[in-house]
Design an enzyme around this catalytic site. Structure first.
Site, PDB file in Angstrom:
ATOM      1  N   ASN A  10       0.885  -1.172   0.000  1.00  0.00           N
ATOM      2  CA  ASN A  10       0.000   0.000   0.000  1.00  0.00           C
ATOM      3  C   ASN A  10       0.916   1.214   0.000  1.00  0.00           C
ATOM      4  OD1 ASN A  10      -1.840   2.027   0.425  1.00  0.00           O
ATOM      5  ND2 ASN A  10      -2.761   1.125   2.251  1.00  0.00           N
ATOM      6  N   ARG A  87      -2.599  -2.161  -3.411  1.00  0.00           N
ATOM      7  CA  ARG A  87      -3.815  -1.390  -3.202  1.00  0.00           C
ATOM      8  C   ARG A  87      -3.761  -0.164  -4.104  1.00  0.00           C
ATOM      9  NH1 ARG A  87      -5.221   3.172   1.087  1.00  0.00           N
ATOM     10  NH2 ARG A  87      -7.455   3.334   0.704  1.00  0.00           N
ATOM     11  N   HIS A 176     -13.148   2.340   0.277  1.00  0.00           N
ATOM     12  CA  HIS A 176     -13.094   1.333   1.344  1.00  0.00           C
ATOM     13  C   HIS A 176     -13.746   0.020   0.916  1.00  0.00           C
ATOM     14  CE1 HIS A 176     -12.982   4.895   4.395  1.00  0.00           C
ATOM     15  NE2 HIS A 176     -11.747   4.477   4.129  1.00  0.00           N
ATOM     16  N   LEU A 205     -15.063   2.805  10.190  1.00  0.00           N
ATOM     17  CA  LEU A 205     -14.832   4.049  10.923  1.00  0.00           C
ATOM     18  C   LEU A 205     -13.377   4.143  11.360  1.00  0.00           C
ATOM     19  CD1 LEU A 205     -17.995   3.821  13.229  1.00  0.00           C
ATOM     20  CD2 LEU A 205     -17.819   4.824  10.939  1.00  0.00           C
ATOM     21  N   GLY A 206     -12.655   5.066  10.742  1.00  0.00           N
ATOM     22  CA  GLY A 206     -11.280   5.354  11.127  1.00  0.00           C
ATOM     23  C   GLY A 206     -11.071   6.848  10.975  1.00  0.00           C
ATOM     24  N   ASN A 207      -9.871   7.258  10.567  1.00  0.00           N
ATOM     25  CA  ASN A 207      -9.695   8.674  10.241  1.00  0.00           C
ATOM     26  C   ASN A 207     -10.510   9.022   8.994  1.00  0.00           C
ATOM     27  OD1 ASN A 207      -8.446  11.228  10.883  1.00  0.00           O
ATOM     28  ND2 ASN A 207      -7.241  10.964   9.015  1.00  0.00           N
ATOM     29  N   ARG A 237     -12.023  15.425   7.544  1.00  0.00           N
ATOM     30  CA  ARG A 237     -12.888  15.705   6.390  1.00  0.00           C
ATOM     31  C   ARG A 237     -14.302  16.024   6.865  1.00  0.00           C
ATOM     32  NH1 ARG A 237     -11.502  10.261   3.259  1.00  0.00           N
ATOM     33  NH2 ARG A 237      -9.249  10.333   3.599  1.00  0.00           N
ATOM     34  N   MET A 280     -10.245  10.101  17.867  1.00  0.00           N
ATOM     35  CA  MET A 280     -11.432   9.813  18.660  1.00  0.00           C
ATOM     36  C   MET A 280     -11.086   9.435  20.097  1.00  0.00           C
ATOM     37  SD  MET A 280     -14.704   9.847  18.646  1.00  0.00           S
ATOM     38  CE  MET A 280     -15.365   9.714  16.973  1.00  0.00           C
ATOM     39  N   GLY A 327     -10.661   1.378  12.977  1.00  0.00           N
ATOM     40  CA  GLY A 327     -10.099   1.652  14.302  1.00  0.00           C
ATOM     41  C   GLY A 327     -11.126   2.117  15.312  1.00  0.00           C
ATOM     42  N   ILE A 328     -12.045   3.008  14.914  1.00  0.00           N
ATOM     43  CA  ILE A 328     -13.083   3.496  15.825  1.00  0.00           C
ATOM     44  C   ILE A 328     -14.176   2.459  15.988  1.00  0.00           C
ATOM     45  CG2 ILE A 328     -14.842   5.273  16.175  1.00  0.00           C
ATOM     46  CD1 ILE A 328     -13.032   7.195  14.566  1.00  0.00           C
ATOM     47  N   GLY A 329     -14.626   1.895  14.873  1.00  0.00           N
ATOM     48  CA  GLY A 329     -15.714   0.922  14.928  1.00  0.00           C
ATOM     49  C   GLY A 329     -15.374  -0.304  15.744  1.00  0.00           C
ATOM     50  N   GLU A 330     -14.108  -0.714  15.695  1.00  0.00           N
ATOM     51  CA  GLU A 330     -13.685  -1.919  16.418  1.00  0.00           C
ATOM     52  C   GLU A 330     -13.413  -1.655  17.892  1.00  0.00           C
ATOM     53  OE1 GLU A 330     -10.245  -3.393  14.336  1.00  0.00           O
ATOM     54  OE2 GLU A 330     -11.240  -3.119  12.391  1.00  0.00           O
ATOM     55  N   GLU A 381      -7.788  -5.562   5.378  1.00  0.00           N
ATOM     56  CA  GLU A 381      -7.737  -5.265   3.948  1.00  0.00           C
ATOM     57  C   GLU A 381      -6.563  -5.963   3.270  1.00  0.00           C
ATOM     58  OE1 GLU A 381      -9.201  -0.888   3.249  1.00  0.00           O
ATOM     59  OE2 GLU A 381      -8.232  -0.993   5.213  1.00  0.00           O
TER      60      GLU A 381
END
Length: 400
Positions: A10, A87, A176, A205-207, A237, A280, A327-330, A381
């Site tokens: 990546n 990627r 994504h 959900l991440g940056n 964003r 977050m 990162g946030i969702g997990e 990913e």
């Protein structure tokens, strides 16, 4: 039969994130990052199991960094690599799946650079460097946008004159895709369905953040659009704003397009709302300490996410469940709980104990009895890229 290996790359404009994946394994043999390339501070760090290493690459470019990585890969691979999977952010309408990289594919990636000017040129740097270092190994491009090419026209078209779409490709593409595809496939497995089956809402959900409606392994709609700016509130964003905001800022403040783009991409989102941070974790701590900006940022983030998920539900024939990832969702029970407070209209109901006690980094179910499934699934990913690369190789060999 030898288990195959894939090197996943990546590439950014000054960095290379990489992982060496063995077919069928859930964890990489080797992973790491080369960063600050083309500067005196360039360095390479990698980890294999409990072993970690960092070395200076002062002034080295992408090709030199990959060459420096070769002995490390050889040490942990123990066998030839079957493919290098890249990627690539934007494939436009040209790519609906993984593609073996040749000059035509590279030209198409370059042609889509205006749609992703910060990403596609950097992806091409990595591809060119890897093709020189790994000359005899098949190279595969996996596109963030490809998974969403199954969206119907009523989901991907903007209400703009047709020429803008037909001639200039102005439409919703989504991003994504690799993550949404991976976690919804895992959701099917976790709930006893065949892989790729089911009607799922997915929240990455991440940056960067996006949501997606997936039915039987196909994306039917998603929150991001022509660019990754559309949709949800993100780290820096803005997500959706009034389309006339550009004109308003130009007229009232005299701002030009670069200044407005910087505002929307770099200075907004959680950072802009809170006046504090785009992280977050920091915002949750500040919220607990009574910081009003952090509280507002989190409330807007969760409400806008819930509104997006509820809207995407209309794309599905029914709802099997919702998947949180990224990162946030997990890792944030608070964000999951506040978001689900707005989603009773979909029949989604949280088990607070399951939500708060779910170990970080593990998949789990957090819904109350009688609710559609609510799952937390760590995204991978790189594993998805490795698997798609090998599937493409198998198909290409079958044609030969």
């Amino acid at each position: 039969m030898t288990t195959r290996l894939v090197l996943v790359i990546n590439c950014g404009s000054s960095s290379i994130k990489f992982a060496l994946r063995k077919e069928g394994d859930s964890q990489p043999l080797l992973s790491g990052l080369a960063e600050q390339l083309d500067t005196p501070g360039a360095n390479l760090s990698w980890q294999a199991g409990n072993e970690k290493h960092t070395e200076a690459l002062s002034g080295q470019d992408h090709q030199s960094a990959l060459a420096s990585l070769l002995p490390v890969i050889g040490r942990f691979a123990g066998q030839p690599i079957s493919a290098v999977g890249h990627r690539v952010v934007h494939g436009g309408e040209h790519f609906t799946g993984a593609s073996l990289i040749d000059e035509q594919v590279m030209a198409a990636i370059e042609a889509n650079a205006p749609l992703a000017p910060l990403h596609n040129p950097a992806n091409l740097i990595g591809i060119r460097a890897a093709r020189k270092v790994f000359q005899d190994i098949p190279q595969v491009a996996i596109f963030d946008t490809a998974f969403h090419q199954s969206m119907p026209p009523h989901a991907y078209r903007y209400a703009l004159p047709d020429d803008l779409y037909a001639v200039h490709g102005v439409r919703r593409y989504g991003f994504h895709g690799t993550s949404h595809q991976y976690v919804t496939n895992q959701a099917s497995r976790l709930t006893g369905q065949r892989p790729g089956q089911g009607a799922w809402l997915s929240a990455h959900l991440g940056n960067g953040c996006s949501s997606c409606a997936v039915f039987n392994g196909k994306s039917l709609d998603t929150s991001m659009g022509l660019t990754p700016l559309e949709g949800l509130v993100m780290g820096t964003r803005s997500g959706d704003v009034d389309p006339n905001l550009h004109a308003h800022l130009a007229r009232t403040l005299g701002w030009d397009l670069p200044r407005i783009e910087r505002l929307l991409n770099r200075e907004s989102g959680l950072l802009g709302l809170s006046g504090l941070s785009n992280d977050m974790r920091q915002l949750e701590q500040a919220r607990a300490n009574g910081h009003s900006g952090a509280k507002l940022a989190i409330e807007v983030f969760c409400y806008r996410l819930a509104r997006s998920l509820a809207g995407l539900a209309v794309a599905l024939p029914h709802l099997d469940g919702l998947v949180f990832t990224g990162g946030i969702g997990e890792n944030s029970p608070l964000i999951r709980a506040l978001t689900l407070n707005h989603l009773g209209i979909l029949g989604l109901s949280l088990d607070p104990d399951a939500n708060s006690s779910l170990p970080r980094g593990l998949a789990g179910k957090i819904h109350a009895p009688g609710s559609p499934q609510i799952l937390v699934i760590p995204t991978d990913e790189e594993r998805q890229i490795a698997e798609e690369s090998l599937v493409l190789l198998d198909h290409s060999h079958a044609k030969d």
